[in-house]
Design an enzyme around this catalytic site. Sequence first.
Site, PDB file in Angstrom:
ATOM      1  N   ASP A  47     -16.443 -24.721  -2.034  1.00  0.00           N
ATOM      2  CA  ASP A  47     -17.397 -23.949  -2.833  1.00  0.00           C
ATOM      3  C   ASP A  47     -16.777 -22.665  -3.402  1.00  0.00           C
ATOM      4  OD1 ASP A  47     -19.683 -22.386  -3.710  1.00  0.00           O
ATOM      5  OD2 ASP A  47     -20.909 -23.751  -2.516  1.00  0.00           O
ATOM      6  N   THR A  82     -24.363 -23.242  -7.327  1.00  0.00           N
ATOM      7  CA  THR A  82     -23.924 -24.304  -6.419  1.00  0.00           C
ATOM      8  C   THR A  82     -24.670 -25.629  -6.571  1.00  0.00           C
ATOM      9  OG1 THR A  82     -23.167 -22.692  -4.825  1.00  0.00           O
ATOM     10  CG2 THR A  82     -23.692 -24.869  -3.962  1.00  0.00           C
ATOM     11  N   HIS A 207     -18.266 -13.694  -2.676  1.00  0.00           N
ATOM     12  CA  HIS A 207     -19.458 -12.874  -2.908  1.00  0.00           C
ATOM     13  C   HIS A 207     -19.320 -11.512  -2.223  1.00  0.00           C
ATOM     14  CE1 HIS A 207     -22.261 -15.542  -4.927  1.00  0.00           C
ATOM     15  NE2 HIS A 207     -21.959 -16.516  -4.099  1.00  0.00           N
ATOM     16  N   ASP A 250     -17.393 -26.294  -7.320  1.00  0.00           N
ATOM     17  CA  ASP A 250     -18.593 -26.264  -8.166  1.00  0.00           C
ATOM     18  C   ASP A 250     -18.525 -25.210  -9.268  1.00  0.00           C
ATOM     19  OD1 ASP A 250     -18.614 -24.389  -6.122  1.00  0.00           O
ATOM     20  OD2 ASP A 250     -20.744 -24.635  -5.643  1.00  0.00           O
ATOM     21  N   HIS A 352     -21.482 -15.570  -9.415  1.00  0.00           N
ATOM     22  CA  HIS A 352     -21.282 -16.643 -10.403  1.00  0.00           C
ATOM     23  C   HIS A 352     -22.656 -17.080 -10.860  1.00  0.00           C
ATOM     24  CE1 HIS A 352     -22.492 -19.467  -7.217  1.00  0.00           C
ATOM     25  NE2 HIS A 352     -21.862 -18.613  -6.418  1.00  0.00           N
TER      26      HIS A 352
HETATM   27  P1  AMP Z   1     -24.681 -20.037  -4.042  1.00  0.00           P
HETATM   28  O1  AMP Z   1     -23.379 -19.384  -3.848  1.00  0.00           O
HETATM   29  O2  AMP Z   1     -25.815 -19.084  -3.905  1.00  0.00           O
HETATM   30  O3  AMP Z   1     -24.786 -20.813  -5.317  1.00  0.00           O
HETATM   31  O4  AMP Z   1     -24.857 -21.104  -2.843  1.00  0.00           O
HETATM   32  C1  AMP Z   1     -23.890 -21.321  -1.841  1.00  0.00           C
HETATM   33  C2  AMP Z   1     -24.550 -21.717  -0.566  1.00  0.00           C
HETATM   34  O5  AMP Z   1     -25.253 -22.949  -0.696  1.00  0.00           O
HETATM   35  C3  AMP Z   1     -23.577 -22.007   0.567  1.00  0.00           C
HETATM   36  O6  AMP Z   1     -23.179 -20.838   1.203  1.00  0.00           O
HETATM   37  C4  AMP Z   1     -24.351 -22.902   1.476  1.00  0.00           C
HETATM   38  O7  AMP Z   1     -24.966 -22.138   2.494  1.00  0.00           O
HETATM   39  C5  AMP Z   1     -25.449 -23.474   0.609  1.00  0.00           C
HETATM   40  N1  AMP Z   1     -25.354 -24.933   0.573  1.00  0.00           N
HETATM   41  C6  AMP Z   1     -24.358 -25.646   0.052  1.00  0.00           C
HETATM   42  N2  AMP Z   1     -24.593 -26.972   0.179  1.00  0.00           N
HETATM   43  C7  AMP Z   1     -25.794 -27.083   0.779  1.00  0.00           C
HETATM   44  C8  AMP Z   1     -26.593 -28.196   1.157  1.00  0.00           C
HETATM   45  N3  AMP Z   1     -26.193 -29.444   0.946  1.00  0.00           N
HETATM   46  N4  AMP Z   1     -27.796 -27.936   1.723  1.00  0.00           N
HETATM   47  C9  AMP Z   1     -28.208 -26.669   1.918  1.00  0.00           C
HETATM   48  N5  AMP Z   1     -27.483 -25.565   1.588  1.00  0.00           N
HETATM   49  C10 AMP Z   1     -26.287 -25.776   1.028  1.00  0.00           C
HETATM   50 ZN    ZN Z   2     -21.146 -22.643  -5.055  1.00  0.00          ZN
HETATM   51 ZN    ZN Z   3     -21.985 -18.497  -4.414  1.00  0.00          ZN
END
Ligand code: AMP
Ligand code: ZN
Ligand code: ZN
Length: 412
Positions: A47, A82, A207, A250, A352
């Site tokens: 990620d 994400t 982040h 992603d 992002h």
């Molecule tokens: P973001 O950076 O806010 O777009 O989202 C990143 C976060 O999404 C990660 O730190 C994870 O905790 C969460 N995440 C990623 N994959 C999953 C999933 N399959 N189910 C639930 N949470 C997830």
């Molecule tokens: Zn992400």
């Molecule tokens: Zn993020």
Amino acid sequence: MTSSRLNYFGFTFLALLLSTLLMAQQEEDKTIPAKKKQPYLIILSLDGFRWNYPDQIATPNLDNIAKNGVRASLQASFPTKTFPNHYSIATGLYPDHHGIVNNTFYEPKRAVIYKIGDNSKVQDGYFYGGEPFWVTAEKQGVKTASFHWVGTTAPIKGVLPSIYKVYSPKPTGHQKVDSLIAWLQLPIEHRPHLITWYMPEPDGVGHDFGPESEAVHRKVQELDSLVGYFMDEINKLPISSEINIIVTSDHGMQEISSERVVLINQYLKKEYYQQILGSNPVYNIWAKKGYIDSIQYAFTQVKGIKCYSASTIPPHLHYMTNERCGDLVLLADSAYSIQMNKITIDAKEGTHGYDPANSNMNAIFFAQGPAFKKQSKLVNLQNVDIYNMICKIMNLNPAQNDGDNDGILLLQ
Ligand code: AMP
Ligand code: ZN
Ligand code: ZN
């Protein structure tokens, strides 16, 4: 008497012949996958791994994949968050078309909010449009497995991967690799051929400390070592030469600062909107009746931010035709931040979600294996092009999608 005995022997002979033929056919069925050499493909997403971290930080294991195969700078889809992007990789559709339009969004048909932390929504196939590759594969007789990939824990079109794990931040990278290796040693009739897995870093440190930080530097090296462990374990398998590997992500990461923040409550009055959902730097707004123009007008002169409706959104963002996008989308310009009431960003952080034209939103893409070319040139690829590529590698008929053949050009 003689004739009935003859009939009896004749019948027994025929029955024996038939059952022998049937057994031979069943034996052959069992061996069909091995005979046809159904391909193997394992896709790892790290990620928030920005496309150029490997140029800034030593990543010998990723470099090795590039040396044996291909490397691309992967353009994410809008919004560069994400959930929308893992699901664009999975379906070949833009978020507007697959329906996961942000990490959090309002679904007007059910009058509910979908949130990434809410398992009752995340595991409900209702929210997921299009056809992710694991569903395409399972429908066409290819077993799939997943250790955490957005959408793999929801029955989509009524189909789940043969093996999957409900999301939890607890399992370590090594545990995930060990599970994958165990799956690849299952008897052939249970063994998955298409596997996805996911690590939530370096997004978290990106982040908290910003993409140029020492913490990101260390995390990238740690993840590269995990890729090394993964490749070593794969190489010990008797089927290792048949396995294709993709390591991707992603989206990237943009450095932000407390110096460049727009506080939206300074412009957006409470009486203008019903709902505002999202996170820095992209929000979806549901206006109160008659206030769409007032909201747009409020933001026209504000430096660092754009407010788009379905008729003003730039076409390259492919957004706002889905009713889950709301009436308006509020998007910060690159390196700007959006916060509600007060600045809580301290020193250098990262985020992002920006326009994918900002190359800091691009993600890594490394791949090697029997399906891939060996080429040293770094190419550009869009993440909606991965679905067609996966279908080609796995000999699957693709569902309708937004991608083109650019991914397929990386194949032998
Ligand atoms: P973001 O950076 O806010 O777009 O989202 C990143 C976060 O999404 C990660 O730190 C994870 O905790 C969460 N995440 C990623 N994959 C999953 C999933 N399959 N189910 C639930 N949470 C997830
Ligand atoms: Zn992400
Ligand atoms: Zn993020």
